[in-house]
Design an enzyme around this catalytic site. Structure first.
Site, PDB file in Angstrom:
ATOM      1  CG  LEU A  64       2.850   8.724 -10.951  1.00 32.69           C
ATOM      2  CD1 LEU A  64       3.252   7.311 -11.383  1.00 32.69           C
ATOM      3  CD2 LEU A  64       4.038   9.646 -10.934  1.00 32.69           C
ATOM      4  CE1 TYR A  67       0.041   1.029 -13.382  1.00 29.11           C
ATOM      5  CE2 TYR A  67       1.837   1.925 -12.064  1.00 29.11           C
ATOM      6  CZ  TYR A  67       1.310   0.915 -12.837  1.00 29.11           C
ATOM      7  OH  TYR A  67       2.048  -0.207 -13.079  1.00 29.11           O
ATOM      8  CG  HIS A  68       1.052   5.579  -5.772  1.00 29.77           C
ATOM      9  ND1 HIS A  68       2.144   4.835  -5.370  1.00 29.77           N
ATOM     10  CD2 HIS A  68       0.502   6.068  -4.640  1.00 29.77           C
ATOM     11  CE1 HIS A  68       2.231   4.881  -4.058  1.00 29.77           C
ATOM     12  NE2 HIS A  68       1.251   5.633  -3.589  1.00 29.77           N
ATOM     13  CG  HIS A  69      -3.599   6.335  -4.393  1.00 32.29           C
ATOM     14  ND1 HIS A  69      -3.278   6.225  -3.068  1.00 32.29           N
ATOM     15  CD2 HIS A  69      -3.322   7.609  -4.738  1.00 32.29           C
ATOM     16  CE1 HIS A  69      -2.830   7.371  -2.626  1.00 32.29           C
ATOM     17  NE2 HIS A  69      -2.843   8.244  -3.621  1.00 32.29           N
ATOM     18  CB  VAL A  72       0.096   1.036  -3.457  1.00 34.52           C
ATOM     19  CG1 VAL A  72       0.294   0.836  -1.970  1.00 34.52           C
ATOM     20  CG2 VAL A  72       1.359   1.577  -4.088  1.00 34.52           C
TER      21      VAL A  72
END
Length: 85
Positions: A64, A67-69, A72
């Site tokens: 996560l 994936y988030h970085h 975004v």
């Protein structure tokens, strides 16, 4: 904080549809707000580098976080370049 006056002006002047669907450059693409939007987008690069350093030091990294970085950064850049809200 510096973008609040622009936000309040946009919300009181334009409809919700205009704020979400029309060209953002005509509303906040220049001046102080445009600068802060650009700095926000560019700040995603060091955040991704932080994730890279976690990986090369072989520290635990949950999916996560990675994936988030990545998402975004890609979304911010895509929205900024194509002038999408």
């Amino acid at each position: 904080v510096r973008t609040v006056p622009q936000l309040m002006h946009n919300l009181s002047t334009f409809s919700l549809r205009d704020n979400l669907c029309h060209d953002p450059e005509m509303r906040e693409g220049s001046g102080t707000t445009g600068l802060w939007v650009q700095l926000f987008v560019l700040s995603k690069i060091p955040e991704l580098l932080d994730t890279f350093f976690i990986v090369i030091h072989k520290k635990p990294l949950i999916f996560l976080h990675w994936y988030h970085h990545v998402t975004v950064l890609l979304y911010s850049w895509y929205s900024y370049v194509l002038k999408n809200p």
